[in-house]
Write a protein that holds these residues in place. Structure first.
Motif, PDB file in Angstrom:
ATOM      1  N   LYS A   1       0.846  -1.198   0.000  1.00  0.00           N
ATOM      2  CA  LYS A   1       0.000   0.000   0.000  1.00  0.00           C
ATOM      3  C   LYS A   1       0.882   1.249   0.000  1.00  0.00           C
ATOM      4  O   LYS A   1       1.760   1.406   0.859  1.00  0.00           O
ATOM      5  CB  LYS A   1      -0.895  -0.019   1.248  1.00  0.00           C
ATOM      6  N   LEU A   2       0.617   2.137  -0.952  1.00  0.00           N
ATOM      7  CA  LEU A   2       1.401   3.374  -1.087  1.00  0.00           C
ATOM      8  C   LEU A   2       0.468   4.575  -0.985  1.00  0.00           C
ATOM      9  O   LEU A   2      -0.488   4.698  -1.755  1.00  0.00           O
ATOM     10  CB  LEU A   2       2.124   3.393  -2.436  1.00  0.00           C
ATOM     11  N   TYR A   3       0.774   5.464  -0.036  1.00  0.00           N
ATOM     12  CA  TYR A   3      -0.018   6.677   0.145  1.00  0.00           C
ATOM     13  C   TYR A   3       0.527   7.808  -0.725  1.00  0.00           C
ATOM     14  O   TYR A   3       1.700   7.798  -1.129  1.00  0.00           O
ATOM     15  CB  TYR A   3      -0.007   7.106   1.604  1.00  0.00           C
ATOM     16  N   GLY A   4      -0.331   8.802  -0.933  1.00  0.00           N
ATOM     17  CA  GLY A   4       0.073   9.957  -1.718  1.00  0.00           C
ATOM     18  C   GLY A   4       1.208  10.745  -1.100  1.00  0.00           C
ATOM     19  O   GLY A   4       1.941  11.450  -1.810  1.00  0.00           O
ATOM     20  N   ASP A   5       1.374  10.653   0.224  1.00  0.00           N
ATOM     21  CA  ASP A   5       2.463  11.371   0.896  1.00  0.00           C
ATOM     22  C   ASP A   5       3.759  10.554   0.959  1.00  0.00           C
ATOM     23  O   ASP A   5       4.720  10.958   1.598  1.00  0.00           O
ATOM     24  CB  ASP A   5       2.040  11.792   2.299  1.00  0.00           C
ATOM     25  N   GLY A   6       3.765   9.397   0.291  1.00  0.00           N
ATOM     26  CA  GLY A   6       4.980   8.597   0.220  1.00  0.00           C
ATOM     27  C   GLY A   6       5.070   7.446   1.196  1.00  0.00           C
ATOM     28  O   GLY A   6       5.967   6.597   1.078  1.00  0.00           O
ATOM     29  N   ARG A   7       4.187   7.367   2.181  1.00  0.00           N
ATOM     30  CA  ARG A   7       4.236   6.250   3.125  1.00  0.00           C
ATOM     31  C   ARG A   7       3.939   4.943   2.397  1.00  0.00           C
ATOM     32  O   ARG A   7       3.006   4.853   1.611  1.00  0.00           O
ATOM     33  CB  ARG A   7       3.222   6.458   4.252  1.00  0.00           C
ATOM     34  N   PHE A   8       4.729   3.925   2.721  1.00  0.00           N
ATOM     35  CA  PHE A   8       4.642   2.645   2.026  1.00  0.00           C
ATOM     36  C   PHE A   8       4.589   1.528   3.064  1.00  0.00           C
ATOM     37  O   PHE A   8       5.425   1.473   3.977  1.00  0.00           O
ATOM     38  CB  PHE A   8       5.859   2.482   1.112  1.00  0.00           C
ATOM     39  N   TYR A   9       3.576   0.650   2.955  1.00  0.00           N
ATOM     40  CA  TYR A   9       3.367  -0.386   3.964  1.00  0.00           C
ATOM     41  C   TYR A   9       3.261  -1.776   3.349  1.00  0.00           C
ATOM     42  O   TYR A   9       2.738  -1.950   2.243  1.00  0.00           O
ATOM     43  CB  TYR A   9       2.065  -0.119   4.739  1.00  0.00           C
ATOM     44  N   ASP A  10       3.724  -2.734   4.106  1.00  0.00           N
ATOM     45  CA  ASP A  10       3.456  -4.141   3.842  1.00  0.00           C
ATOM     46  C   ASP A  10       2.246  -4.497   4.699  1.00  0.00           C
ATOM     47  O   ASP A  10       2.385  -4.968   5.829  1.00  0.00           O
ATOM     48  CB  ASP A  10       4.684  -4.982   4.228  1.00  0.00           C
ATOM     49  N   VAL A  11       1.056  -4.231   4.170  1.00  0.00           N
ATOM     50  CA  VAL A  11      -0.161  -4.342   4.982  1.00  0.00           C
ATOM     51  C   VAL A  11      -0.415  -5.773   5.441  1.00  0.00           C
ATOM     52  O   VAL A  11      -0.952  -5.995   6.527  1.00  0.00           O
ATOM     53  CB  VAL A  11      -1.384  -3.810   4.196  1.00  0.00           C
ATOM     54  N   ALA A  12      -0.031  -6.735   4.625  1.00  0.00           N
ATOM     55  CA  ALA A  12      -0.247  -8.131   5.013  1.00  0.00           C
ATOM     56  C   ALA A  12       0.448  -8.465   6.324  1.00  0.00           C
ATOM     57  O   ALA A  12      -0.018  -9.320   7.089  1.00  0.00           O
ATOM     58  CB  ALA A  12       0.237  -9.058   3.908  1.00  0.00           C
ATOM     59  N   ASN A  13       1.548  -7.776   6.613  1.00  0.00           N
ATOM     60  CA  ASN A  13       2.306  -8.029   7.844  1.00  0.00           C
ATOM     61  C   ASN A  13       2.273  -6.856   8.818  1.00  0.00           C
ATOM     62  O   ASN A  13       2.919  -6.909   9.868  1.00  0.00           O
ATOM     63  CB  ASN A  13       3.763  -8.350   7.491  1.00  0.00           C
ATOM     64  N   ASP A  14       1.514  -5.815   8.467  1.00  0.00           N
ATOM     65  CA  ASP A  14       1.401  -4.624   9.320  1.00  0.00           C
ATOM     66  C   ASP A  14       0.024  -4.009   9.096  1.00  0.00           C
ATOM     67  O   ASP A  14      -0.107  -2.901   8.595  1.00  0.00           O
ATOM     68  CB  ASP A  14       2.513  -3.626   8.971  1.00  0.00           C
ATOM     69  N   VAL A  15      -1.014  -4.764   9.485  1.00  0.00           N
ATOM     70  CA  VAL A  15      -2.377  -4.373   9.153  1.00  0.00           C
ATOM     71  C   VAL A  15      -2.785  -3.051   9.813  1.00  0.00           C
ATOM     72  O   VAL A  15      -3.632  -2.314   9.290  1.00  0.00           O
ATOM     73  CB  VAL A  15      -3.371  -5.493   9.528  1.00  0.00           C
ATOM     74  N   LEU A  16      -2.178  -2.722  10.936  1.00  0.00           N
ATOM     75  CA  LEU A  16      -2.494  -1.468  11.625  1.00  0.00           C
ATOM     76  C   LEU A  16      -1.656  -0.296  11.094  1.00  0.00           C
ATOM     77  O   LEU A  16      -1.821   0.836  11.533  1.00  0.00           O
ATOM     78  CB  LEU A  16      -2.286  -1.605  13.130  1.00  0.00           C
ATOM     79  N   GLU A  17      -0.757  -0.592  10.171  1.00  0.00           N
ATOM     80  CA  GLU A  17       0.085   0.420   9.537  1.00  0.00           C
ATOM     81  C   GLU A  17       0.879   1.231  10.568  1.00  0.00           C
ATOM     82  O   GLU A  17       0.888   2.452  10.570  1.00  0.00           O
ATOM     83  CB  GLU A  17      -0.759   1.328   8.634  1.00  0.00           C
ATOM     84  N   LYS A  18       1.589   0.513  11.397  1.00  0.00           N
ATOM     85  CA  LYS A  18       2.403   1.141  12.436  1.00  0.00           C
ATOM     86  C   LYS A  18       3.837   1.417  11.982  1.00  0.00           C
ATOM     87  O   LYS A  18       4.504   2.304  12.513  1.00  0.00           O
ATOM     88  CB  LYS A  18       2.446   0.233  13.682  1.00  0.00           C
ATOM     89  N   SER A  19       4.308   0.656  10.984  1.00  0.00           N
ATOM     90  CA  SER A  19       5.724   0.738  10.624  1.00  0.00           C
ATOM     91  C   SER A  19       5.907   0.902   9.124  1.00  0.00           C
ATOM     92  O   SER A  19       6.070  -0.090   8.395  1.00  0.00           O
ATOM     93  CB  SER A  19       6.468  -0.520  11.095  1.00  0.00           C
TER      94      SER A  19
END
Length: 436
Positions: free
Chosen positions: A381-399
């Motif tokens: 998952k990539l946000y417009g502000d550049g934040r990039f997450y591996d949601v499958a392993n970080d569902v709460l998007e903490k890191s």
């Protein structure tokens, strides 16, 4: 043996007439699109819940198809506008509680294709009496959105939605007494419509009143205590499921189940005041948030003989996909220029052309809030502000991932999503722009 030209013409004409006659006799597929209000994927037995009672929707999943990656907008009006038009919020969302008058909706498209159309439940797309004057009446009435029959809460007036509801029925507001339960009245209305329309192709759009707060007892609740919010919410989920079951049963009783596609979906995540247990994990409702808790919803499809039984589909589904999918299922023309992509092939057990990503543009109050946006696939998952997450392993998007190794799966995904983000509008619109 040679056939005379006149005889050959007669034979061809007879064959064509026979084919045309058979086509006319083939019933067109009805569509019933059911959308519950404020409920995430974690509240359904078919998704692993043991906390909530959803036997009818679970049966739909067992007898049909369940999707694991369906994503809505984080809030009700944004989701409804997207679902009804097949367009991203970046293109047509301008104010909360407003569906722009210029928009062509699912009701319009089905009506143009010769279908009877009905909607019942919650509207909230006209700008009712309790909104600020600059938004009041700036949206769309159900009759102007292609629906010839409707029974709806919150069209031009507010009123109660549960006990003693105020509903607008076919253009007239009606105040019911305390012996009537709004969700039941809406369901009764649609069942009556289905009975009257069983010999004609129809669209039923059912944006349910349940399970949105206030969390109050249902007619089936054992306790009348309004303060038991969690308990009442669980009862409301059970009653919502009961009403879905009545719709499914009606198609069976009318003998139209095999030519009726039923889709059930939630409009956004669960209310933040609700906490649920799922597979040993505690999930707090995330309505209004861009995380999975706010955007990941249940999607279940049923059409006996067409949708394969017991199938689980991991393809991405975006809310803009509902319009082209239902139109294709019904054999109606699918317009050009939509953001949605049909998953009708998948519903028939075919591979189809699955999405590689979905785009979410969210700006709940364009007159005063800044937009948020993301592009995602099943894992990244990539946000417009550049934040990039591996949601499958970080569902709460903490890191958020700060650095990714060149050539890694993360790097490949990020490059793909960045290109997708660039391809979509980054700015939406505000209704106030049109008033200047």
């Amino acid at each position: 043996m040679r056939i005379a030209p006149s005889m050959a013409c007669l034979i061809v004409a007879t064959i064509l007439a026979s084919v045309a006659g058979a086509a006319e006799q083939t019933p067109r597929t009805n569509v019933i699109l059911i959308m519950a209000d404020d409920i995430g994927y974690e509240c359904f037995g078919c998704y692993g819940s043991r906390q909530y009672s959803t036997p009818n929707i679970d049966a739909m999943a067992a007898e049909g198809m369940r999707f694991t990656h369906c994503y809505s907008q984080p809030l009700c009006t944004p989701s409804r506008v997207k679902l009804m038009t097949g367009l991203s919020n970046a293109r047509n969302y301008s104010a909360f509680s407003v569906l722009n008058k210029s928009q062509k909706t699912i009701g319009d498209y089905f009506g143009d294709a010769g279908f009877r159309t009905a909607v019942a439940g919650k509207w909230q797309l006209y700008g009712a009496e309790h909104y600020k004057p600059r938004f009041r009446g700036k949206g769309t009435l159900p009759g102007d959105a292609g629906f010839e029959n409707f029974c709806l809460w919150q069209v031009d007036r507010l009123g109660e939605r549960h006990k003693a509801p105020l509903l607008q029925i076919d253009g007239k507001n009606r105040q019911f007494d305390k012996s009537h339960y709004g969700p039941e009245v809406a369901c009764d209305y649609l069942i009556d419509f289905m009975k009257r329309s069983k010999d004609e192709p129809f669209l039923v759009y059912y944006p349910m009143i349940l399970v949105h707060n206030p969390f109050v007892p249902t007619p089936d609740s054992q306790s009348a205590n309004k303060k038991q919010k969690q308990r009442n919410f669980e009862d409301m989920v059970a009653y919502m499921d009961k009403l879905v079951g009545r719709i499914v049963t009606t198609t069976e009783e009318l003998g139209i189940a095999e030519r009726t596609l039923i889709l059930f979906v939630g409009d956004n995540g669960t209310n933040k005041k609700i906490t649920s247990q799922l597979n040993g994990r505690e999930i707090q409702g995330g309505k209004g948030l861009m995380t999975d808790a706010g955007t990941r919803v249940a999607l279940v499809a049923l059409q006996p003989g067409t949708v394969p039984a017991g199938r689980v589909c991991e393809d991405l589904v975006d809310f803009s996909d509902m319009l082209p999918t239902t139109l294709q299922a019904a054999g109606a023309p699918v317009p050009d220029g939509l953001d949605g992509r049909s998953f009708w092939p998948q519903l028939q057990g075919q591979t189809g052309t699955p999405r590689e990503w979905i785009y979410c543009y969210y700006c709940s109050r364009p007159e005063r809030t800044k937009p948020s946006r993301f592009v995602r696939d099943q894992r990244w998952k990539l946000y417009g502000d550049g934040r990039f997450y591996d949601v499958a392993n970080d569902v709460l998007e903490k890191s958020p991932l700060q650095q990714v190794e060149a050539g890694s799966a993360a790097a490949v995904a990020k490059q793909k999503l960045a290109a997708a983000l660039q391809s979509m509008p980054s700015e939406g619109q505000s209704l106030l722009q049109f008033d200047r």
